[in-house]
Structure formats: structure tokens, C-alpha cells
Design a protein around this motif. Structure first.
Motif, PDB file in Angstrom:
ATOM      1  N   LEU A  38      10.571  36.829  16.363  1.00 33.45           N
ATOM      2  CA  LEU A  38      11.288  38.220  16.899  1.00 33.45           C
ATOM      3  C   LEU A  38      12.701  38.042  16.917  1.00 33.45           C
ATOM      4  CD1 LEU A  38       8.474  37.136  18.969  1.00 33.45           C
ATOM      5  CD2 LEU A  38       8.480  39.839  18.862  1.00 33.45           C
ATOM      6  N   PHE A  39      13.334  39.388  16.873  1.00 37.19           N
ATOM      7  CA  PHE A  39      14.648  39.672  16.870  1.00 37.19           C
ATOM      8  C   PHE A  39      14.595  40.970  17.803  1.00 37.19           C
ATOM      9  CE2 PHE A  39      13.988  37.781  12.828  1.00 37.19           C
ATOM     10  CZ  PHE A  39      14.790  36.682  12.892  1.00 37.19           C
ATOM     11  N   GLY A  40      15.698  40.963  18.566  1.00 38.24           N
ATOM     12  CA  GLY A  40      15.831  42.138  19.710  1.00 38.24           C
ATOM     13  C   GLY A  40      17.176  41.954  20.376  1.00 38.24           C
ATOM     14  N   GLU A 226      14.805  43.292  27.752  1.00 35.97           N
ATOM     15  CA  GLU A 226      14.762  42.623  26.166  1.00 35.97           C
ATOM     16  C   GLU A 226      13.621  43.432  25.622  1.00 35.97           C
ATOM     17  OE1 GLU A 226      14.082  38.365  25.835  1.00 35.97           O
ATOM     18  OE2 GLU A 226      15.797  37.915  27.533  1.00 35.97           O
ATOM     19  N   THR A 227      14.186  44.211  24.654  1.00 32.08           N
ATOM     20  CA  THR A 227      13.295  44.781  23.590  1.00 32.08           C
ATOM     21  C   THR A 227      13.421  43.724  22.138  1.00 32.08           C
ATOM     22  OG1 THR A 227      15.083  45.856  22.765  1.00 32.08           O
ATOM     23  CG2 THR A 227      13.769  46.931  24.413  1.00 32.08           C
ATOM     24  N   GLU A 228      12.226  43.555  21.452  1.00 34.40           N
ATOM     25  CA  GLU A 228      11.921  42.477  20.267  1.00 34.40           C
ATOM     26  C   GLU A 228      10.851  43.191  19.496  1.00 34.40           C
ATOM     27  OE1 GLU A 228      12.998  38.467  22.644  1.00 34.40           O
ATOM     28  OE2 GLU A 228      10.932  39.067  22.487  1.00 34.40           O
ATOM     29  N   GLY A 229      11.258  42.871  18.337  1.00 32.43           N
ATOM     30  CA  GLY A 229      10.120  43.281  17.209  1.00 32.43           C
ATOM     31  C   GLY A 229      10.152  41.969  16.232  1.00 32.43           C
ATOM     32  N   GLY A 230       9.215  41.819  15.711  1.00 32.22           N
ATOM     33  CA  GLY A 230       8.990  40.638  14.549  1.00 32.22           C
ATOM     34  C   GLY A 230       7.804  40.466  13.717  1.00 32.22           C
ATOM     35  N   ILE A 231       7.565  39.383  13.179  1.00 34.76           N
ATOM     36  CA  ILE A 231       6.432  39.296  12.098  1.00 34.76           C
ATOM     37  C   ILE A 231       5.603  38.355  12.720  1.00 34.76           C
ATOM     38  CG2 ILE A 231       5.807  38.372   9.665  1.00 34.76           C
ATOM     39  CD1 ILE A 231       8.454  39.764   8.835  1.00 34.76           C
ATOM     40  N   ILE A 232       4.184  38.497  12.664  1.00 38.36           N
ATOM     41  CA  ILE A 232       3.057  37.543  13.067  1.00 38.36           C
ATOM     42  C   ILE A 232       2.754  37.019  11.759  1.00 38.36           C
ATOM     43  CG2 ILE A 232       0.936  37.249  14.231  1.00 38.36           C
ATOM     44  CD1 ILE A 232       1.677  39.943  15.505  1.00 38.36           C
ATOM     45  N   PHE A 233       2.528  35.586  11.815  1.00 38.62           N
ATOM     46  CA  PHE A 233       1.863  34.673  10.533  1.00 38.62           C
ATOM     47  C   PHE A 233       0.652  34.013  11.140  1.00 38.62           C
ATOM     48  CE2 PHE A 233       6.535  34.604  10.270  1.00 38.62           C
ATOM     49  CZ  PHE A 233       6.896  34.964   8.763  1.00 38.62           C
ATOM     50  N   TYR A 234      -0.381  34.476  10.913  1.00 33.19           N
ATOM     51  CA  TYR A 234      -1.893  34.133  11.089  1.00 33.19           C
ATOM     52  C   TYR A 234      -2.142  32.797  10.144  1.00 33.19           C
ATOM     53  CZ  TYR A 234      -2.246  38.794  13.298  1.00 33.19           C
ATOM     54  OH  TYR A 234      -1.999  39.929  14.042  1.00 33.19           O
ATOM     55  N   PHE A 235      -2.868  31.738  11.023  1.00 31.84           N
ATOM     56  CA  PHE A 235      -3.241  30.707  10.270  1.00 31.84           C
ATOM     57  C   PHE A 235      -4.595  30.572   9.853  1.00 31.84           C
ATOM     58  CE2 PHE A 235       0.375  29.243  12.691  1.00 31.84           C
ATOM     59  CZ  PHE A 235       1.021  28.484  11.819  1.00 31.84           C
ATOM     60  N   LEU A 236      -5.465  31.590  10.400  1.00 34.71           N
ATOM     61  CA  LEU A 236      -6.794  31.791  10.029  1.00 34.71           C
ATOM     62  C   LEU A 236      -7.155  33.422   9.772  1.00 34.71           C
ATOM     63  CD1 LEU A 236      -8.658  29.949  12.974  1.00 34.71           C
ATOM     64  CD2 LEU A 236      -8.061  29.050  10.476  1.00 34.71           C
ATOM     65  N   PRO A 237      -7.842  33.401   8.741  1.00 35.14           N
ATOM     66  CA  PRO A 237      -8.064  34.874   7.930  1.00 35.14           C
ATOM     67  C   PRO A 237      -8.660  35.450   9.012  1.00 35.14           C
ATOM     68  CG  PRO A 237      -9.337  33.471   6.793  1.00 35.14           C
ATOM     69  CD  PRO A 237      -8.486  32.310   7.813  1.00 35.14           C
TER      70      PRO A 237
END
Length: 237
Positions: A38-40, A226-237
Motif C-alpha cells: 500500500l501507498f498513501g 493515514e489514507t492508503e490504497g494498494g494491491i493485494i496478492f492472493y496465494f490461493l485461488p
């Protein structure tokens, strides 16, 4: 001694998180493990006004950026355990009001946070959109930069040569946000949280010792929104 105890606490906190992240997936059937980057922005509310020897000053923290790495494991359909570490900057501005013209001096401060988060999702893990509420417990480290420490030693902090040190404070946080799953492997995360901790004094006493030396007469708590947004990486489908 206090700094040593604070460092030991951070090490213990980190080891506990590592053990939890290793052990919990084995105990849960479908923990839905994921990592989020995340970045914010960080808006640290810590403005104070004070007097020293009849001279007036103000101190405040400037807004800054934040980068956070977070690991998450679902405990149930609606409860999730998270651990995260973030790093950013909230520089401190000291304003000397004793002269005809106010004099502002900025000191670089890096801010590191290590937290455990307990998350309550309003929808199940099968949902595409998952609104959430969170509470957190951890530690925040306010660390003056090398340039700030050097400037303070050269009479630029409250007019006297001053040795600044890192301040490690226990902190709690409350907030909310949502997760949105985009695909089997990727998603989005957005959070707004208030991190609450004692105001840092960088190793300086709050009151004068009566024997000279620099002191920093500020107290209370700070609220870091703090306000943040980002990318989630899932390890299981």
C-alpha cells in the motif's frame, strides 16, 4: 535502558508475528493468505505551543508519504488477523515566535510502524467487495534523520546544542476500508485509520532539571490519520 527495552519489545513483537503467520495457516482450513502493498498519505496532528525562558515556540509535524507491507490470514468468514510494517516521513517544524519575524526550522523525521490488526469484514471471503473495520496494536518509531541530529547539535533546536534520539512509542489504531477482489490472484485494498500514540520528545525531558540542559515541554498524544490504497496478492485461488 529505556531504548534497550523498547528495542526488545519490537523484536518480540516481530517474532510473535512470524510465529503466528507460520502456525495459523496449519491450524486453519482455508486461511486465504495474502500480501498487500500500500501507498498513501500521513497527516500527523501534533501541534503544540510552549514557552522556554520567556520565549515562545510552536512545534508541529508536516504531512508526508507512507509505504506499507501487510500480511493477512482469515480466521473465520468474517474475522482476519493481519501484521504489517510501514515506513514514511513526517518532518517536524519548530517555529521561534520570540522575534519580530517568526523563524521556522524543519527537522527530518522518519516514522516506522509495526502493528497487529484484527479485522472484522461485513461480508464473507467469497464476496468480491468486503467492507471492513479494524483495530490495531503495535509500536511507532519516530527517528530523527542524520541531518536533523547534526542540525540540532549545531544550536538549531530550541537555540541550544541538542542531542536528539529516536522515540519508540506504543500505539493503537482504529479505522475502516474495504477489499475488492479483481481476479484469482489480484485485488485492491483501501484503508483510512487513526494511529494514536504519545507525542515523541526525541529523548528530551518534558520539564527542566533545574541544572541546565535542553528540555522539550510538550505532552499528550498525537493522532496520525493515514489514507492508503494498494494491491493485494492472493496465494490461493
Amino acid at each position: 535502558m529505556k531504548n534497550i527495552m523498547k528495542k526488545k519489545f519490537l523484536v518480540l513483537l516481530g517474532c510473535t508475528l512470524l510465529v503466528a503467520l507460520v502456525a495459523i495457516p496449519n491450524a486453519l482450513g482455508n486461511p486465504n493468505p495474502r500480501v498487500t502493498v500500500l501507498f498513501g498519505g500521513s497527516f500527523l496532528n501534533g501541534e503544540r505551543a510552549f514557552d522556554i525562558s520567556g520565549d515562545s515556540f510552536t512545534s508541529k509535524f508536516l504531512k508526508g508519504g507512507k509505504t506499507r507491507l501487510r500480511g493477512s490470514l482469515d480466521l473465520t468468514e468474517h474475522w482476519t488477523l493481519e501484521g504489517d510494517y510501514s515506513f514514511g516521513h513526517n518532518d517536524q517544524r519548530i517555529t521561534d515566535l520570540s522575534g519580530v519575524t517568526p523563524v521556522e526550522t524543519d527537522f527530518g523525521v522518519s516514522v516506522g510502524q509495526f502493528h497487529f490488526n484484527m479485522i472484522r469484514f461485513l461480508t464473507s471471503s467469497e464476496s468480491r467487495i468486503r467492507p471492513l473495520f479494524s483495530v490495531s496494536l503495535g509500536a511507532t518509531r519516530f527517528n530523527p534523520t542524520d541531518e536533523a541530529k547534526e542540525a540540532a547539535l549545531n544550536d538549531n533546536f530550541l537555540r541550544d546544542p541538542t542531542q536528539l534520539e529516536s522515540s519508540v512509542q506504543l500505539s493503537v489504531a482504529v479505522g475502516g476500508g474495504f477489499e475488492a477482489r479483481l481476479s484469482r490472484w489480484l485485488g485492491l485494498r483501501f484503508d483510512v485509520k487513526d494511529y494514536i500514540s504519545p507525542i515523541p520528545r526525541f529523548g528530551l525531558s518534558e520539564t527542566s532539571s533545574g541544572q541546565g540542559g535542553v528540555f522539550f515541554p510538550i505532552s499528550g498524544v498525537v493522532h496520525n490519520i493515514e489514507t492508503e490504497g494498494g494491491i493485494i496478492f492472493y496465494f490461493l485461488p
